[in-house]
Scaffold this active site. Sequence first.
Site, PDB file in Angstrom:
ATOM      1  N   ALA A  21      14.158  32.791  -7.291  1.00  0.00           N
ATOM      2  CA  ALA A  21      13.413  31.937  -8.218  1.00  0.00           C
ATOM      3  C   ALA A  21      13.722  30.453  -8.071  1.00  0.00           C
ATOM      4  CB  ALA A  21      13.704  32.382  -9.655  1.00  0.00           C
ATOM      5  N   THR A  25      11.304  26.884  -8.778  1.00  0.00           N
ATOM      6  CA  THR A  25      11.458  26.053  -9.985  1.00  0.00           C
ATOM      7  C   THR A  25      11.034  24.603  -9.745  1.00  0.00           C
ATOM      8  OG1 THR A  25      13.838  25.928  -9.498  1.00  0.00           O
ATOM      9  CG2 THR A  25      13.156  27.459 -11.219  1.00  0.00           C
ATOM     10  N   ARG A  33      16.669  33.888 -15.565  1.00  0.00           N
ATOM     11  CA  ARG A  33      17.880  34.063 -16.359  1.00  0.00           C
ATOM     12  C   ARG A  33      18.644  32.778 -16.682  1.00  0.00           C
ATOM     13  NH1 ARG A  33      17.285  38.779 -13.434  1.00  0.00           N
ATOM     14  NH2 ARG A  33      17.507  40.684 -14.656  1.00  0.00           N
ATOM     15  N   ILE A  99       7.232  36.363  -6.651  1.00  0.00           N
ATOM     16  CA  ILE A  99       5.927  37.034  -6.700  1.00  0.00           C
ATOM     17  C   ILE A  99       4.812  36.019  -6.973  1.00  0.00           C
ATOM     18  CG2 ILE A  99       6.873  39.273  -7.402  1.00  0.00           C
ATOM     19  CD1 ILE A  99       6.216  38.585 -10.306  1.00  0.00           C
ATOM     20  N   ASP A 100       5.115  34.730  -6.775  1.00  0.00           N
ATOM     21  CA  ASP A 100       4.245  33.653  -7.248  1.00  0.00           C
ATOM     22  C   ASP A 100       3.214  33.162  -6.235  1.00  0.00           C
ATOM     23  OD1 ASP A 100       5.766  32.035  -5.459  1.00  0.00           O
ATOM     24  OD2 ASP A 100       7.226  31.639  -7.045  1.00  0.00           O
ATOM     25  N   HIS A 115       9.160  42.024  -3.764  1.00  0.00           N
ATOM     26  CA  HIS A 115       8.753  42.573  -5.061  1.00  0.00           C
ATOM     27  C   HIS A 115       7.250  42.449  -5.307  1.00  0.00           C
ATOM     28  CE1 HIS A 115      13.150  41.762  -6.430  1.00  0.00           C
ATOM     29  NE2 HIS A 115      13.021  42.983  -5.940  1.00  0.00           N
ATOM     30  N   THR A 182      18.942  31.824  -5.169  1.00  0.00           N
ATOM     31  CA  THR A 182      19.100  33.138  -5.794  1.00  0.00           C
ATOM     32  C   THR A 182      20.575  33.446  -6.000  1.00  0.00           C
ATOM     33  OG1 THR A 182      18.775  35.533  -5.523  1.00  0.00           O
ATOM     34  CG2 THR A 182      18.933  34.237  -3.498  1.00  0.00           C
ATOM     35  N   SER A 183      20.863  34.140  -7.093  1.00  0.00           N
ATOM     36  CA  SER A 183      22.247  34.523  -7.391  1.00  0.00           C
ATOM     37  C   SER A 183      22.653  35.789  -6.639  1.00  0.00           C
ATOM     38  CB  SER A 183      22.415  34.754  -8.902  1.00  0.00           C
ATOM     39  OG  SER A 183      21.566  35.812  -9.321  1.00  0.00           O
ATOM     40  N   ASN A 206      22.526  26.798  -2.964  1.00  0.00           N
ATOM     41  CA  ASN A 206      22.279  27.235  -4.336  1.00  0.00           C
ATOM     42  C   ASN A 206      23.028  26.318  -5.296  1.00  0.00           C
ATOM     43  OD1 ASN A 206      20.948  29.341  -5.901  1.00  0.00           O
ATOM     44  ND2 ASN A 206      22.977  30.006  -6.529  1.00  0.00           N
TER      45      ASN A 206
END
Length: 232
Positions: A21, A25, A33, A99-100, A115, A182-183, A206
């Site tokens: 994600a 952003t 999250r 998924i954007d 995903h 991503t985490s 990150n």
Amino acid sequence: MDEEIQNLFSQSKSIVFLTGAGVSTPSGIPDYRSRNGLYTGNKNAEYYLSHTCLAQEPDVFYHYVTDNLYKPDAVPNVIHEKQSALTQQNRATVVTQNIDNLYRQANTSHLVEFHGNLYQIYCQKCGKYVDWHDYLKSPTHENCGGRLRPDVVLYEEGLNEQKISTSVSALANADLVAIVGTSMRVYPFAGLLDYRNPSAKVVVINQEALQFPFDFTMIQEDASQFFQELEV
């Protein structure tokens, strides 16, 4: 840009970007999250994005997804663009949790949407795909009366085997693995690292520092800044 890192990207012939994600952003798409994330603001979000909700409360699912997930005005940012450029040179594969649809907008060529994609919509009754604009107007397929849904992996649903296979193969053949935005806490996506080529270098870009049980380079900064400076 550190010269050693620049050289690593310049000389690698088979890069795999594992992304999440944090890549989107900067394009105005909220993550899940963080403090202002989609899940943080709504404790029921995981239920709304579950197969159970889709099956048992289809209207609740529909309104949550269409009100919160679709950002049709968002455009790719420098992270998508630089990664896409490397895929077009046939030197990189992108495996994303996002998924954007932004990687597709950026014309990314070797792309695994792990995903799924919100903007691919199909009818659960007849199986036909329809334009996403139709879905935003109504969840009912006007041809057969069936219920439309986005082609994304919901909670309680299985992953696409072909996507897993393609991702594993890319990692097994990689000479550089770059984890971006991503985490790496969501499984089975995070488990893909187990299949990486053991001789591949691993670089993490990150804002949050990550920990792994193997050697890697941590670049704790905004990924937009990093990719702005990266020459491809």
